[in-house]
Motif scaffolding. Structure first.
Motif, mmCIF file in Angstrom:
data_model
loop_
_atom_site.group_PDB
_atom_site.id
_atom_site.type_symbol
_atom_site.label_atom_id
_atom_site.label_comp_id
_atom_site.label_asym_id
_atom_site.label_seq_id
_atom_site.Cartn_x
_atom_site.Cartn_y
_atom_site.Cartn_z
ATOM 1 N N TYR A 407 0.907 -1.243 -0.100
ATOM 2 C CA TYR A 407 0.022 -0.018 -0.031
ATOM 3 C C TYR A 407 0.876 1.260 -0.072
ATOM 4 O O TYR A 407 1.611 1.671 0.985
ATOM 5 C CB TYR A 407 -0.916 -0.045 1.146
ATOM 6 N N PRO A 408 1.168 1.566 -1.183
ATOM 7 C CA PRO A 408 1.629 3.161 -1.167
ATOM 8 C C PRO A 408 1.251 4.084 -0.181
ATOM 9 O O PRO A 408 0.156 4.410 0.197
ATOM 10 C CB PRO A 408 1.530 3.725 -2.648
ATOM 11 N N ASN A 409 2.378 4.897 0.601
ATOM 12 C CA ASN A 409 2.037 5.991 1.546
ATOM 13 C C ASN A 409 1.096 5.342 2.519
ATOM 14 O O ASN A 409 -0.038 5.717 2.916
ATOM 15 C CB ASN A 409 1.561 7.165 0.992
ATOM 16 N N PRO A 410 1.493 3.872 3.285
ATOM 17 C CA PRO A 410 0.659 3.209 3.991
ATOM 18 C C PRO A 410 -0.121 3.950 5.154
ATOM 19 O O PRO A 410 -1.255 3.601 5.653
ATOM 20 C CB PRO A 410 1.455 2.117 4.415
ATOM 21 N N LEU A 411 0.516 5.237 5.767
ATOM 22 C CA LEU A 411 -0.046 5.536 6.845
ATOM 23 C C LEU A 411 -1.091 6.790 6.777
ATOM 24 O O LEU A 411 -1.607 7.296 7.561
ATOM 25 C CB LEU A 411 1.507 6.151 7.810
ATOM 26 N N LYS A 412 -1.217 6.950 5.337
ATOM 27 C CA LYS A 412 -2.125 8.065 5.019
ATOM 28 C C LYS A 412 -3.420 7.219 4.899
ATOM 29 O O LYS A 412 -3.814 6.244 4.101
ATOM 30 C CB LYS A 412 -1.606 8.725 3.455
ATOM 31 N N PHE A 413 -4.554 7.950 5.252
ATOM 32 C CA PHE A 413 -5.966 7.531 4.964
ATOM 33 C C PHE A 413 -6.426 7.823 3.696
ATOM 34 O O PHE A 413 -6.556 8.873 3.531
ATOM 35 C CB PHE A 413 -6.696 8.192 6.315
ATOM 36 N N ASP A 414 -6.596 6.677 2.960
ATOM 37 C CA ASP A 414 -6.540 7.083 1.486
ATOM 38 C C ASP A 414 -7.490 5.944 0.994
ATOM 39 O O ASP A 414 -7.094 4.865 0.787
ATOM 40 C CB ASP A 414 -5.299 7.023 0.693
ATOM 41 N N PRO A 415 -8.782 6.184 0.970
ATOM 42 C CA PRO A 415 -9.859 5.376 0.249
ATOM 43 C C PRO A 415 -9.363 4.992 -1.235
ATOM 44 O O PRO A 415 -10.115 3.782 -1.378
ATOM 45 C CB PRO A 415 -11.080 6.018 0.350
ATOM 46 N N ASP A 416 -8.764 5.629 -1.733
ATOM 47 C CA ASP A 416 -8.645 5.084 -3.166
ATOM 48 C C ASP A 416 -7.389 3.971 -3.143
ATOM 49 O O ASP A 416 -7.236 3.401 -4.448
ATOM 50 C CB ASP A 416 -7.603 6.284 -3.961
ATOM 51 N N HIS A 417 -6.983 3.263 -1.832
ATOM 52 C CA HIS A 417 -6.086 2.120 -1.662
ATOM 53 C C HIS A 417 -7.262 0.925 -2.222
ATOM 54 O O HIS A 417 -6.851 -0.132 -2.749
ATOM 55 C CB HIS A 417 -5.838 2.132 -0.514
ATOM 56 N N PHE A 418 -8.525 1.187 -2.003
ATOM 57 C CA PHE A 418 -9.409 0.351 -2.358
ATOM 58 C C PHE A 418 -10.257 0.513 -3.440
ATOM 59 O O PHE A 418 -11.430 0.110 -3.790
ATOM 60 C CB PHE A 418 -10.302 0.007 -1.087
ATOM 61 N N SER A 419 -9.912 1.476 -4.474
ATOM 62 C CA SER A 419 -10.530 1.803 -5.660
ATOM 63 C C SER A 419 -10.326 0.330 -6.695
ATOM 64 O O SER A 419 -9.571 -0.398 -6.392
ATOM 65 C CB SER A 419 -9.872 2.825 -6.429
#
Length: 496
Positions: A407-419
């Motif tokens: 997961y790139p930039n894993p500590l950032k809350f990014d819903p696009d990780h699950f696009s």
């Protein structure tokens, strides 16, 4: 002279014990396997036992140190050898492909002295498989759709409670608010009982349910000891849960079963299935204690993990107002397309909400490490290593889900990780909040449904911001079985 003899004897015992421990801790070294150097007695759980780190963080350090060097690393849970998996292909083998070697979690339960601990999550071997097959019909998508209107009715009362909170303009403990909703949902859907927790935070269902994890019988290190030495713990009569908890749920289940059978009451809920199995006269019959344990775990797991997920979700939405606004707009747009009503189809159409929930579960998995036990000697593919029968296997979900290579930039809350695009090609074992394979959480579909409804209800008409009472950055508890924040999460809520 006598004192000198005693002292010499004591020193000799200590010396011999130290030599024995050093030899015992050579299990992985003798195998020529990669291992993390253990401390005496604690093994590799020193930081966890002394509350210097939580289990997820402790295992993450070892994971990052050995990742890419070997498929697993040898560690010790106190004196017990364990294998920490650091290769996702091996994780997939353990959970799915080679499941027949690893069908048991290896967690503690005591059916004799603590019947409510002998539930589906903990049971082993044929007994687990038989019970799983009996209970699976409760959690089909068709059954979820049948329960949905009941959850929406509770959500309407829940919305009135949020209105009251917003009017008071006071700091809000978001976990307690969400727990009031999830306790009510599970109470109705599992027991067919109105727990009254949405309107009354002093309800006994709510108070006892919350205390299972907030006031456990043992500290987390003691729980780990009971996992490491299950047979000994059973022999000496160790219990997993406090007597108050056991007595309360036993009383509730007994009265529910008695009332329904005496009055021929039938509902489309979990208790109905359990009572049917209890009353059978064939090989599918279950005992009352088996019924009790399954009702208990459905209630506890269903309300606690969902309310925990919701508190972290609202923390991140409050900390990221742009994502919060996007989520609210998405809810209202989808509802408008479906005629303004929250239907099952409308809920399933809210794809961005699923991304938000999954991203929350990625950063804050309710259970940081998954446990399995080797049922027979397992040759590790591509190596000369063999995981011996009885060796505990740890899968570091917390570390895997915060791995920057996954997961790139894993500590950032990014819903696009699950696009949809980003999920393509990513192995399913890189996301493990519900486990994976044949022992995946049986109630995952139900849990996601109630989290979605709570999120829709609490977000579409209300705005959230962080209270100064919330610690920043968020600190995770070092002494909790379920992932929890230190000091709780406090928010401000305003009606839009």
């Amino acid at each position: 002279m006598f004192l000198l003899v005693v002292l010499a004897g004591a020193l000799t015992v200590v010396y011999l014990l130290t030599l024995w421990l050093k030899d015992w801790y050579s299990f992985w070294k003798k195998m020529d396997a990669p291992y993390e150097e253990p401390d005496l007695f604690y093994g590799n759980l020193t930081s966890v036992a002394k509350k210097m780190d939580h289990l997820g963080g402790s295992m993450q350090k070892i994971y990052e140190k050995f990742k890419g060097r070997a498929p697993f690393v040898g560690i010790y849970m106190f004196l017990k050898p364990a294998a920490l998996l650091v290769d996702l292909e091996l994780v997939k083998n353990v959970l799915i492909k080679d499941f027949n070697y690893f069908h048991d979690r290896g967690v503690f339960y005591n059916e004799k002295d603590d019947p409510i601990s002998a539930h589906l999550f903990a049971l082993q071997g044929p007994k687990w498989k038989l019970l799983r097959n009996k209970l699976s019909p409760t959690f089909t998508s068709g059954k979820m759709k049948m329960m949905f209107p009941t959850i929406v009715d509770i959500a309407k009362r829940f919305e009135a409670t949020i209105d009251e909170v917003a009017e008071r303009d006071a700091d809000l403990d978001i976990k307690k608010l969400m727990a009031r909703f999830t306790v009510e949902v599970i109470g109705v859907c599992a027991f067919g009982l109105d727990c009254n927790s949405v309107a009354d935070e002093n309800s006994e269902f709510y108070r006892v349910g919350l205390s299972v994890f907030s006031n456990p019988r043992h500290s987390f290190p003691v729980d780990l000891l009971m996992i490491a030495y299950r047979e000994l713990a059973r022999k000496i009569g160790c219990k997993r849960f406090r007597d108050e908890v056991s007595d309360f749920y036993t009383r509730v289940v007994k009265s529910t079963v008695s009332f329904r059978t005496a009055n021929d009451v039938h509902r489309h809920d979990f208790m109905e299935l359990l009572i049917d199995l209890y009353q059978r006269q064939d090989d599918n019959k279950i005992t009352f204690n088996e019924l009790l344990a399954q009702a208990f775990v459905f209630f506890i797991a269903g309300f606690e993990t969902s309310s925990t997920t919701l508190q972290f979700c609202f923390y991140e939405l409050a900390a990221n107002p742009d994502i919060q606004t996007k989520a609210r707009n998405h809810i209202n747009e989808v509802l408008e397309r479906h005629g303004g009503d929250l239907t099952y189809e409308a809920m399933m159409d809210m794809k961005y909400l699923d991304q938000i929930i999954n991203e929350t579960l990625r950063l804050y998995p309710p259970v940081m490490s998954l446990f399995r036990e080797t049922d027979k000697d397992y040759p590790v593919p591509g190596t000369n290593f063999i995981l011996k029968k009885g060796v505990t296997v740890l899968i570091p979900a917390f570390a895997i889900q915060r791995d920057p290579d996954v997961y790139p930039n894993p500590l950032k809350f990014d819903p696009d990780h699950f696009s949809e695009e980003n999920m393509k090609g990513r192995t399913p074992v890189a996301f493990l909040p519900f486990g994976e394979g044949p022992r995946i959480c049986i109630g995952a579909r139900f849990g996601m449904m109630q989290v979605r409804v709570a999120l829709i209800t609490a977000l579409r008409k209300y705005k959230y911001s962080l209270s100064p009472k919330t610690k920043s950055p968020l600190e995770l508890s070092k002494n909790a079985f379920i992932t929890s924040p230190v000091g709780g999460i406090w928010l401000n809520v305003e009606s839009l």
